[in-house]
Design an enzyme around this catalytic site. Structure first.
Site, PDB file in Angstrom:
ATOM      1  N   HIS A   1       0.950  -1.192   0.057  1.00  0.00           N
ATOM      2  CA  HIS A   1      -0.061  -0.144   0.172  1.00  0.00           C
ATOM      3  C   HIS A   1       0.905   1.123   0.114  1.00  0.00           C
ATOM      4  CE1 HIS A   1       0.406   1.050   4.470  1.00  0.00           C
ATOM      5  NE2 HIS A   1       0.375  -0.382   4.499  1.00  0.00           N
TER       6      HIS A   1
ATOM      7  N   ASP B   1      -0.398   4.336   1.015  1.00  0.00           N
ATOM      8  CA  ASP B   1      -0.475   5.465   2.075  1.00  0.00           C
ATOM      9  C   ASP B   1       0.259   5.393   3.423  1.00  0.00           C
ATOM     10  OD1 ASP B   1      -2.136   3.035   2.488  1.00  0.00           O
ATOM     11  OD2 ASP B   1      -3.470   4.244   4.079  1.00  0.00           O
TER      12      ASP B   1
ATOM     13  N   ASP C   1       6.356   1.874   6.447  1.00  0.00           N
ATOM     14  CA  ASP C   1       5.219   1.181   6.486  1.00  0.00           C
ATOM     15  C   ASP C   1       4.250   1.839   5.573  1.00  0.00           C
ATOM     16  OD1 ASP C   1       2.720  -0.020   6.778  1.00  0.00           O
ATOM     17  OD2 ASP C   1       2.219   0.714   8.707  1.00  0.00           O
TER      18      ASP C   1
ATOM     19  N   GLU D   1      -4.763   1.858   2.817  1.00  0.00           N
ATOM     20  CA  GLU D   1      -5.008   0.510   3.738  1.00  0.00           C
ATOM     21  C   GLU D   1      -4.676   0.961   5.282  1.00  0.00           C
ATOM     22  OE1 GLU D   1      -2.646  -2.776   6.202  1.00  0.00           O
ATOM     23  OE2 GLU D   1      -2.223  -0.519   5.987  1.00  0.00           O
ATOM     24  N   GLU D   2      -4.264   1.994   5.603  1.00  0.00           N
ATOM     25  CA  GLU D   2      -4.138   2.481   6.985  1.00  0.00           C
ATOM     26  C   GLU D   2      -5.469   2.978   7.443  1.00  0.00           C
ATOM     27  OE1 GLU D   2      -1.889   1.742   8.618  1.00  0.00           O
ATOM     28  OE2 GLU D   2       0.056   2.020   7.509  1.00  0.00           O
TER      29      GLU D   2
ATOM     30  N   ASP E   1       4.432  -6.531   3.526  1.00  0.00           N
ATOM     31  CA  ASP E   1       4.055  -5.353   4.725  1.00  0.00           C
ATOM     32  C   ASP E   1       4.190  -6.051   6.069  1.00  0.00           C
ATOM     33  OD1 ASP E   1       3.111  -3.082   5.490  1.00  0.00           O
ATOM     34  OD2 ASP E   1       1.081  -3.301   5.296  1.00  0.00           O
TER      35      ASP E   1
ATOM     36  N   HIS F   1       3.965   3.944  12.347  1.00  0.00           N
ATOM     37  CA  HIS F   1       3.208   4.714  13.109  1.00  0.00           C
ATOM     38  C   HIS F   1       3.751   5.675  13.826  1.00  0.00           C
ATOM     39  CE1 HIS F   1      -0.483   2.404  11.621  1.00  0.00           C
ATOM     40  NE2 HIS F   1       0.300   2.279  10.902  1.00  0.00           N
TER      41      HIS F   1
END
Length: 420
Positions: A88, A90, A151, A185-186, A208, A391
């Site tokens: 992903h 994002d 990520d 995705e997030e 991922d 994150h």
């Protein structure tokens, strides 16, 4: 064995990664558009351009922000399944992804890493046990004021590098390969607009995951719960015996949640939780939102029943008020699907071993696009990308782990070809 060309291959993953992380692709959970932020397409457009420059002529970006591309088969075998590799674009809404300044700490010596733009941000070895395996490697971090974006831009870069390898090494035997890069995705919407017919793959792998050598074939099952409370509103100066404050009803419910169990901060392993994520309202109406997580459907239902019973108990004290609890399914444990297709996991574990690594199966206390893709007809476990401390401003990935992930992607395609 691992293909000999990889021993002399000039990897491009890190150069790509350093470019990609400087493009802000943060998604937005409050947005109702697809994708949730238009800026995610800035990276997606670049990926299409780079794929076309490699010679992958069908690379395309659709209106929803998904990138599709094909690496044609090089095998003469007719029955090799089509494999999809997915990541992903994002980054998490939790920490800004604007103005990322990636730093490579070459030949890392094992000392804590202080990030230069905010010296309070220190990646401590004591807090990041996987770092102890990285001494002598090259560690990539952000500068301290943003997340890094490993990520999942590490996975994106690794898939792009593997595509480059396949195109420049047509002697490597593999079946048809589909690439898929998703937005959002997030914020839990990464597969919402995937066209499975257009994708046309038999099995898939998200790239991922975290630690070197790991394969994740089990995830939480997940529901969202929304509780809408209708209180009894009246002027506070004349409220005695009449006012039933919706905010207080919501607060009472939150106060009943156990302090030492059933929460993300008090659970690990296979333990699930009830996690309040949003609270808004006034004395007349209030809304509480929760995420519920467990590895089994029964565990989810038990937690939802627990919340409903607590709510019912509280409403006894507010006879004029009412509340509605609604459950929305988010994703389910991919293991339910993957157990029906053992070759998907076994071939990936063999690919990891061929890269000279110890293969380890893990469960995720979370979900990936692979959870939903599995239930949409594409059995899809999650292979490591090397990303850590996601994150957060302390996010890091190592150059060497990224290159091993490229090896594994190449090996996966070869194993499927050999065993078909």
């Amino acid at each position: 064995m691992q293909h000999t060309s990889l021993a002399t291959y000039q990897y491009t993953a890190v150069d790509r990664f350093l470019r990609y992380v400087q493009i802000d692709t943060q998604s937005d959970p409050q947005s109702t558009t697809n994708p949730s932020t238009e800026k995610q397409k800035d990276l997606s457009r670049l990926l299409v351009q780079e794929l076309q420059e490699m010679g992958i002529t069908d690379a395309e970006l659709d209106e929803w922000g998904y990138v599709y591309a094909t690496i044609p088969a090089t095998t003469e075998k007719a029955a090799v399944p089509t494999i999809c590799f997915c990541s992903h674009v994002d980054t998490s809404p939790d920490v800004t992804g604007a103005g990322v300044k990636p730093i490579i700490h070459r030949h890392w010596d094992g000392a804590d890493i202080s990030l230069p733009d905010d010296r309070a941000q220190v990646i401590r070895v004591s807090d990041h046990p996987d770092l102890s395996q990285q001494i002598g490697n090259d560690i990539i971090t952000a500068s301290g004021t943003t997340l890094l974006g490993a990520d999942n831009k590490a996975g994106v870069a690794e898939i792009m590098d593997a595509a480059h390898f396949f195109i420049t090494h047509p002697d490597v035997k593999h079946g048809r390969i589909r690439l898929l890069f998703t937005p959002d995705e997030e914020v839990g919407r990464g597969t919402e607009k995937v066209d499975m017919t257009k994708l046309g793959a038999d099995f898939g792998y998200t790239i991922d995951g975290e630690a070197l050598g790991t394969l994740e074939d089990e995830t939480f099952s997940a529901d969202g719960v929304k509780i809408s409370i209708q209180g009894v509103s009246t002027h506070p100066g004349f409220a005695k015996g009449k006012l039933e404050n919706a905010l207080k009803i919501a607060a009472d419910l939150l106060a009943t949640l156990p302090k030492k169990s059933l929460s993300p901060e008090t659970t690990d392993g296979k333990e699930g939780f009830i996690h309040p994520t949003h609270f808004e309202g006034n004395q007349d109406q209030a809304v509480l939102e929760f995420i519920i997580r467990d590895f089994t459907e029964v565990g989810l239902q038990e937690k939802e029943t627990y919340l409903q019973n607590k709510l019912n108990d509280i409403l006894v004290n507010y006879p004029g008020s009412s509340a509605q609890l609604t459950v929305k399914q988010q994703y389910r444990n991919m293991k339910e699907v993957l157990d029906q297709h053992p070759a998907v996991v076994e071939n990936a574990l063999e690919a990891i071993r061929r890269a000279g690594l110890t293969a380890e199966r893990r469960s995720i206390r979370g979900g990936t696009d692979g959870s939903r893709l599995s239930f949409m007809g594409l059995p899809c476990p999650n292979i490591f990308a090397g990303e850590h401390a996601f994150h957060s401003r302390l996010e890091w990935v190592s150059v060497q782990d990224m290159q091993k992930a490229v090896d594994v992607i190449v090996n996966v395609a070869q194993v499927w070809e050999e065993r078909s």
